[in-house]
Design an enzyme around this catalytic site. Structure first.
Site, mmCIF file in Angstrom:
data_model
loop_
_atom_site.group_PDB
_atom_site.id
_atom_site.type_symbol
_atom_site.label_atom_id
_atom_site.label_comp_id
_atom_site.label_asym_id
_atom_site.label_seq_id
_atom_site.Cartn_x
_atom_site.Cartn_y
_atom_site.Cartn_z
ATOM 1 C CB SER A 19 1.840 -16.460 10.078
ATOM 2 O OG SER A 19 1.265 -15.250 10.538
ATOM 3 C CB ALA A 22 9.178 -16.192 4.345
ATOM 4 C CB ALA A 52 2.321 -7.926 -1.650
ATOM 5 N N GLY A 54 1.397 -5.300 -6.116
ATOM 6 C CA GLY A 54 1.899 -5.441 -7.485
ATOM 7 C C GLY A 54 1.960 -6.876 -7.947
ATOM 8 N N GLY A 55 2.717 -7.727 -7.254
ATOM 9 C CA GLY A 55 2.764 -9.118 -7.646
ATOM 10 C C GLY A 55 4.106 -9.771 -7.414
ATOM 11 C CD GLU A 123 5.434 -4.156 -9.794
ATOM 12 O OE1 GLU A 123 6.447 -4.497 -9.161
ATOM 13 O OE2 GLU A 123 4.294 -4.187 -9.315
ATOM 14 C CG HIS A 248 6.451 2.188 -2.752
ATOM 15 N ND1 HIS A 248 5.743 3.076 -3.514
ATOM 16 C CD2 HIS A 248 6.329 0.989 -3.354
ATOM 17 C CE1 HIS A 248 5.207 2.424 -4.542
ATOM 18 N NE2 HIS A 248 5.558 1.157 -4.458
ATOM 19 N NE ARG A 294 9.293 -0.313 -5.828
ATOM 20 C CZ ARG A 294 8.739 -1.350 -5.260
ATOM 21 N NH1 ARG A 294 9.225 -1.817 -4.148
ATOM 22 N NH2 ARG A 294 7.700 -1.918 -5.798
ATOM 23 C CG HIS A 355 7.906 -0.412 0.149
ATOM 24 N ND1 HIS A 355 6.606 -0.694 0.507
ATOM 25 C CD2 HIS A 355 8.154 -1.156 -0.959
ATOM 26 C CE1 HIS A 355 6.094 -1.565 -0.353
ATOM 27 N NE2 HIS A 355 7.014 -1.873 -1.233
ATOM 28 C CD GLU A 379 10.515 -6.550 4.124
ATOM 29 O OE1 GLU A 379 9.389 -6.943 3.756
ATOM 30 O OE2 GLU A 379 10.777 -5.366 4.401
ATOM 31 N NE ARG A 390 11.546 -4.722 -2.792
ATOM 32 C CZ ARG A 390 10.221 -4.769 -2.882
ATOM 33 N NH1 ARG A 390 9.608 -5.933 -2.981
ATOM 34 N NH2 ARG A 390 9.504 -3.674 -2.844
ATOM 35 C CB SER A 395 10.452 -8.866 -1.710
ATOM 36 O OG SER A 395 9.404 -8.092 -2.184
#
Ligand SMILES: Cc1cc2nc3c(=O)[nH]c(=O)nc-3n(C[C@H](O)[C@H](O)[C@H](O)COP(=O)(O)OP(=O)(O)OC[C@H]3O[C@@H](n4cnc5c(N)ncnc54)[C@H](O)[C@@H]3O)c2cc1C
Length: 556
Positions: A19, A22, A52, A54-55, A123, A248, A294, A355, A379, A390, A395
């Site tokens: 849940s 996705a 999450a 960042g966005g 980012e 990360h 990253r 991460h 994911e 990525r 994502s």
């Protein structure tokens, strides 16, 4: 006393395992065509999505264009992205954002009112500002809005504290050869009653997220034990690119901060990395300095820590406008303060942590796997979007793109299940007498062992020798755990341990396979990229496939 009695089967048109973003979006779209059952292993919002910060990336600025987003994604993916799939996703992003707004999602805007332009963040690896965010709690905003929409939908039933254990196939219902391999459901454990139950459906969507918990240090919450990957593998699905684990660069380094991530958006706003001597070190490693991709930043930090012997490095925001930092990152400011750290006022200790899993269950551009009836979204999937690495904030976008594509494609699946047959439970799910306390210590020990071996030997920098050691230790452990699983009463910790041990082994097998360094996979034995054209590393039935893919992904 006999435990683990079987419960009656549950039947629906669609079964969704998980849940997060996705699973929830798939459920909402699929519910237009039939009944949907969602099973989720803890409370419904407990997911990577919920954390999450960042966005979500989308081209919405007049200064940006689709081609730039595509090129940034391909550059991060280091030669392994499937360019046509990337392009489909990038071009769909503005439309997908509209749908999220329709669910009531509130993204931050520059100025007041619903017509004010979105506040777009930047980012690492992005050449433009294109990250929509809800302050620094984007995931929580998405998760809560989608969850509310699912709860209000009459066609959707959500069973929380229900843990998917293994997929059910046609052969478990005695279907004949042609349909023996079709996925028709999932064995699910009710965590409170500790009872397994068959959930049957025409379409099964795996949306179980990633596997950060395979490593000792991770930004992921406890649910991320790779269950969907392990279930799919055991059922005979094709998995791809498992060696590309994204670390990360900046998790808070504090004894009490479990899995707390400091978003990359902080560097996007101008924060820099310094070592214990106060020296800025990223310009020595990459021309994009603190905004390098990253993997480069994580490896540079790893290298810096190894060279200096320091246990962490620091994020420095002291030169930024304090009020702006507080407005943009209220959650980070507050959480750091709860650990006695002033985000804008002092260097913040950080270390890299596991991460994101870039590999996963291989799918076509509609989320279909090689097993009929089984879709993988979010994911848990390897769609070709991320390649060997990525790009940040791609994502969540991938999850919304593929959950839509899968919901659309699965409408056409032939209604299959419904003739009333019940699956015979596999031996491990048969009721039996056991003494649970005897196993608890072994389970706890092996949980730590797998995660530590993965961290020490299969982390940011790898070598053949370290991978060989890891393979021996994890394989031994996995065999012991499989035996325990067959002989003990079912319990969630043991089920998850079985999955992380399998995943550990599969990641090592993939990592040993290719003799090059690319994207997130860096090995001391072959520090350069191979000149051969890059290929996905596929694994199925316990073997890394050497050569052609045994499955031709459908294109329509
Ligand atoms: C701290 C953090 C910050 C991040 N920031 C960003 C960001 O800013 N932008 C971005 O694009 N990405 C970000 N990511 C990555 C992104 O959040 C995830 O990739 C994405 O949310 C995955 O969504 P999902 O629906 O596939 O899985 P998840 O959101 O992880 O949901 C998985 C669901 O499956 C359930 N589940 C798992 N196993 C089982 C089982 N056996 N049975 C039943 N249920 C099960 C879980 O309980 C959960 O409900 C971040 C990740 C983390 C951890």
């Amino acid at each position: 006393m006999a435990v683990n009695q079987l419960e009656d089967q549950v039947v629906s048109r669609f079964l969704v395992v998980g849940s997060g973003i996705a699973g929830l979006q798939f459920a909402l779209l699929a519910a237009q065509h039939g009944s949907v059952r969602i099973v989720t292993k803890k409370s419904p919002q407990e997911s990577n999505t919920n954390y999450a910060q960042g966005g979500i990336a989308a081209v919405l600025s007049p200064l940006d264009d689709f081609e730039l987003h595509v090129q940034d994604t391909l550059a991060a993916g280091d030669g392994l992205c499937h360019a046509e799939v990337v392009r489909l996703m990038v071009e769909a992003a503005p439309r997908l954002i509209e749908r999220l707004l329709g669910y009531g999602v509130q993204f931050s805007r520059v100025g007041a009112g619903q017509d004010a332009p979105f506040s777009l963040g930047r980012e690492g690896g992005h050449s433009r500002r294109r990250i929509l965010h809800a302050k620094d709690l984007t995931g929580r905003e998405l998760e809560s809005r989608l969850l509310a929409a699912c709860r209000a939908h009459p066609q959707i039933t959500l069973d929380e504290n229900h843990l998917g254990m293994d997929l059910i196939k046609g052969r478990d219902l005695d279907y004949d050869d042609a349909d023996a391999d079709r996925v028709v459901g999932c064995w699910v454990l009710d965590r409170q009653r500790l009872r397994p139950r068959p959930y049957l459906a025409d379409t099964v969507a795996l949306a179980t997220g990633g596997c950060g918990k395979v490593y000792s240090y991770t930004s992921n919450p406890d649910i991320a034990t790779g269950d969907g990957l392990a279930m799919a593998f055991r059922a005979g699905a094709l998995l791809a690119n498992l060696k590309f684990v994204q670390f990360h660069p900046t998790c808070l380094y504090h004894p009490k901060a479990k899995s707390f991530l400091i978003s990359e958006a902080v560097r996007g706003e101008g924060a820099i990395l310094i070592n214990q001597r106060g020296e800025r070190f990223m310009p020595r490693y990459h021309t994009m300095a603190d905004l390098a991709p990253r993997d480069v930043v994580a490896r540079s930090i790893d290298q810096e820590m190894k060279t200096t012997g320091d246990r962490c490095v620091y994020l420095d925001l002291r030169h930024l406008d304090r009020r702006r930092v507080e407005k943009r990152f209220p959650h980070l400011v507050q959480t750091c303060a709860s650990f006695g750290i002033e985000l804008a006022g002092e260097p913040v200790p950080v270390v890299p942590a596991a991460h994101y899993m870039c590999g996963g269950v291989m799918t076509d551009s509609f989320g279909r796997t090689n097993l009929a009836g089984l879709y993988a979204i979010g994911e848990v999937a390897c769609t070709g979007v991320h390649g060997a690495n990525r790009l940040a904030s791609n994502s969540l976008l991938e999850a919304v793109y593929f959950s839509e594509a899968a919901a659309e494609a699965s409408r056409a699946d032939t209604p299959y299940f419904g003739d009333g047959r019940s699956p015979v439970p596999p031996a491990a799910l048969q009721p039996r007498d056991t003494n649970r306390s005897r196993e608890a210590m072994v389970v706890e020990h092996d949980w730590d062992m797998v995660r530590r071996v993965m961290w020490d030997y299969v982390g940011i920098v790898r070598s053949r020798q370290r991978l060989d050691i890891a393979l021996r230790r994890i394989r031994d452990c996995r065999r012991t755990v499989e035996k325990l699983y067959r002989e003990s009463a079912l319990n969630p910790d043991l089920i998850e341990l079985r999955n992380i041990a399998l995943l550990g082994e599969l990641i090592v097998l993939c990592a040993r396979y290719r003799k090059e360094s690319r994207g997130l996979h860096f090995t001391l034995d072959h520090p350069a990229k191979s000149q051969d054209s890059p290929r996905d590393t596929l694994i199925m039935h316990g073997k890394v496939l050497n050569g052609e893919c045994p499955w031709e992904p459908a294109t329509e």
